[in-house]
Design an enzyme around this catalytic site. Sequence first.
Site, PDB file in Angstrom:
ATOM      1  CB  SER A   1     -23.528  13.514   1.310  1.00 44.88           C
ATOM      2  OG  SER A   1     -22.835  13.033   2.432  1.00 44.88           O
TER       3      SER A   1
ATOM      4  CG  ASP B   1      -7.961   7.364  -6.861  1.00 45.57           C
ATOM      5  OD1 ASP B   1      -7.676   7.029  -5.692  1.00 45.57           O
ATOM      6  OD2 ASP B   1      -7.597   6.733  -7.856  1.00 45.57           O
TER       7      ASP B   1
ATOM      8  CD  GLU C   1      -5.513   2.060  -5.498  1.00 44.63           C
ATOM      9  OE1 GLU C   1      -4.496   1.331  -5.506  1.00 44.63           O
ATOM     10  OE2 GLU C   1      -5.467   3.286  -5.323  1.00 44.63           O
TER      11      GLU C   1
END
Length: 823
Positions: free
Chosen positions: A263, A335, A195
Site C-alpha cells: 500500500s 513481525d 521465516e
Amino acid sequence: MGKAIRWLFRIAAALVALAAAAVAVVAYLAGRSLPDYDQTQAVAGLSAPVEIVRDTANVPHIFGEADADVFFGLGYAHAQDRLWQMVVLRRTAQGRLSEIFGRRTLEIDTLMRRFGLYLAAQASVAAQDDRTRAALEAYAEGVNARLAEINAESLGRGAPEFFIFDAAIAPWRPADSLALVKVMALQLSGHLSAEVRRARLSLALEDRPGAVADLLPEAPGPGVAALPEYADLLPERPAPRRVAAAPDDPLWPVPRPELAGASNAWAAAPARAAAGGTLLANDPHLGLSAPAIWYLARLELSAGGVIGATIPGIPAVLSGRSDRLGWGLTSSYLDDQDVFLEEVNPDAPGEYRTPDGWAPFETRRSIVEIEGEAPVTVTLRRTENGPVLPPGRFGLGAVTPPGHVAAVSWTALSEEDTSLGAAIGLMYADTVEEALDAAALYVAPSQMLTVVDGERIAMKLIGAMPRRDAAHQTQGRMPAFGYRPENRWQGTLPYAANPGFTDPPGAIVGNTNNKVVDRPFPLHVSHRWGDTQRVERWRRLMQGREIHTRDSFVEAQLDTVSYTARTLLPLVGADLWYTGEAAPAGTPERRRQRALDLLAEWNGEMNEHRPEPLIYAAWMRALQDRLIRDDLGPLADDFTHLRPLFIERVFRDVDGAGAWCDIRRSAAEESCTDIARLALDDALVWIAETHGDDLESLRWGDAHQATHDHQALGKVPLLRYFVNIRQSTSGGDNTLMRGRTAGEGPAPFRNVHAAGYRGVYDFADPDSSLFVISTGQSGHFLSRHYDDLGQLWRRGDYVRMSLDPELARAGALGVTRLVPDGS
C-alpha cells in the site's frame, strides 16, 4: 433423405429452442437478484426510517436518525450488492467452504480450523466496547433484513452464484464481522512463510556463509517516514523533471510472501499545500478480484458524515474522511508471527516439551462437511505458543526436525481483539490526537495509520507488537524451539512503543511499506520490509516541489516510473550497451543489440503502450533465475519476483556477492557480464515465443493485464468470459502505481495485486476529494455497476468524494427507504 433432413432440422430447432428457454429461465432467475435501488421497504429492527441514496457512481449515502440505524442501513446495502462475497468470506473464516465447493476447498477449511480464527472472533465479541457492539448488532440486523426480504419476495436467492452453489444462508452475527477482520489479517501477513523460506535458504546455502544475506538482505538505511525540511534539501535537489506456491485456487486465503500486503499513503501539512489545507493520499494494495474487496459508502453519523472505503461484512469506513479528519492505511510489515518448533514426547505423543516439562497438547476434533461426499474429521492441536500446523503447509516440513511439530504465535489469534473498535473510533474522532488515541485499540492486522485533520498530520504504527526477549535464538527471523523460554513471546509491548511521527518539521509523512525505523532488536519492528524501491521514487516526487496540490498527489499516486529499472539497467548492462561490433541481420546478436538500443533510450516509465518495460522485466526475471537456479535448485521457484537489492549486491560485488555469477556446475568461470548477456538472450527467446518477434510492436500492457477474477466462477468455461475482468495496465512491481505481477505460470507478468482503492483527500476543499475502486460497486455480473468504476480506475480517473447530501440526491440512481416494520 429429405424426410430425415427435415427431422434433423426439427430436432436441432427444438434443441435450440430448449437451450434458449433454459438461458431465458436462468437469466430471469439471476435477474431477480438484482437489487431495486428505488423502493420503500418495511423491515424489522429499525427505530426510525433510513434513507439510502445511491449517487451516480452507485455509492450509497446512508441517512438515519440514530447511528445504529445508519449501521443497519450499511449492512442492508452491503447485502444488496455483495451478499455472495460476504458469505464466501464468512465461510472462509469458519472453514466451511467445502460445504458448497466440495473437496476443492478441503485444504482451506482444515487450515482455517487449525488457525481457529472464527472461534477467536466469537470470543472477541465480549471484548468490544458498547459503541462497537451496538454497531455490530445493528449492522447484522441490516444484513438479516435484506435476507428476510430476499426470502419473502423470492429475489433470486440474493445473488446468481447461489443457484450454482446451493447452500443455506445463515443469519449474520456480530462475530461474523469480527472474523472477516481476521481473514484480512491473514491475507496481509507473510512473516510465517518468510521465516520458513529463510530457514530453507539457510539450509540450502550452509556451505556459503553470507549468501543468505545476499538474497535476503536487510533493508538499508535508517528508515524513511517523515521527510526533512524542504530547504535542507535544496543544495542537493535534482532539477525538476516531469515524468509521465500455494494451491492454484482463487479462494486460497494465504498469500505468498511477495503478495502479503502492500500500500501507499502520504500526507502534507498546510505549510506544504498550495491551498492551505492538509492533503492525504492512500491506495491500499490487495489481490485483485471481481468484484473488488472494497466497497464505497457514506455514513451520516451523529458525529457527522463519513465517506470512503469499506469491506462488505465489516461495519466501518477503513480508509476515508469526515469533515474533520482523513485517514489511510498501509501494511506496516510488523513481525507479528513466529514459528515454534515443539518437541513431541517420544514416550507420550500427546505431550510436548515446555520450559516446565512435558504438557499435553490442547486437542479437539472438528468435522468438515463436504458437498457430495462423506465428512472428514480433523484433529486440531494447540500448544501454549499457538495452533499446530501440518508439515505440508508453508514448507514447514522442510525445516521441522524429526520428533517435532510446528506451532505459530500470531497477534490475530487474540480472543480479545478490539481492532474493529479502533476502526469505528476513527470515524468519530475530531482531531489527530483523538484518532491516535482511538487507534490504541487496534490489534491486527498491523498497519501504518496516516491521519490528518485540518491543521496537523501524523503517521503511527497501529497493532499489537509482540514483546520478545533480547536473547531470542533467531530474533524471529526463522523458526525457533518453543520449549526455550527466551524464544517465547512475553505478551505485547505498550502502544507508546509503536513508532510514530507527528507534525514533522518537513511537513510531509508517508509510507510505501518501507523501513520506517532503525531500532535494535527486540524493538526493531521487523527484519523484513515490503519496499526498498518505491520509497525512493516517492521521496523524489515529494521533495521535487515545495508546494503540493490535490493534483500533484494524484500524479504521484499514478506514477509509473520504475526507480528500480533506472538503477539496475546501467549496472547490469554496463559492458553490453556498446560492443563496437555490428551484428548481421536476423541473428540473435542483432536482436540483442536492438533490445539494448531500446532500453538505452528508455526513461524507466512502465507504460502499458511501450515495449521496453516487457524487455526489461523479462531480462531481470531471466537474470535472477540464472543467478540462483544453480545454487538453489527447486528452491529457486520460491523467488519468482525480482529482488533488486540482490541484483545490486551481485553486480557491485558487495561482500563477494559477485560469486553468484559463476555457474558452479560448469568448468569455466563465468563473469556477471556473461550471465547478463545469456539472460538477455533467454528473455528475448521467451518474448519471441509468447509475444512475437517484432520488438518495437510489443506492449507491456498485453503482458501486464490486470486480472480481476471471480473467485468461484473465474475458471468455469464460457462463464468466465462474463465474470472475469481484464484490463491492460501500466506500472509494475516497483512503481508507485503498483501492479504486482503473478511471477509464475505461462503469463508471469499478469497484474494480480494492486490498489483496489484509491483516495485523495484535500481539506482545503473537502468535497473536491476523490476516490475510486478497481471494479464496480455491485458484485452481480449482470449489473451495469459490476465493472463501471473499473474503467475509470484503469485510466487513472476518479469520482468525487462529496459529503454534500444535495449533490448525492441530484443525480441519484435511486433512493431506498427503509421503514420500521408496522409503521
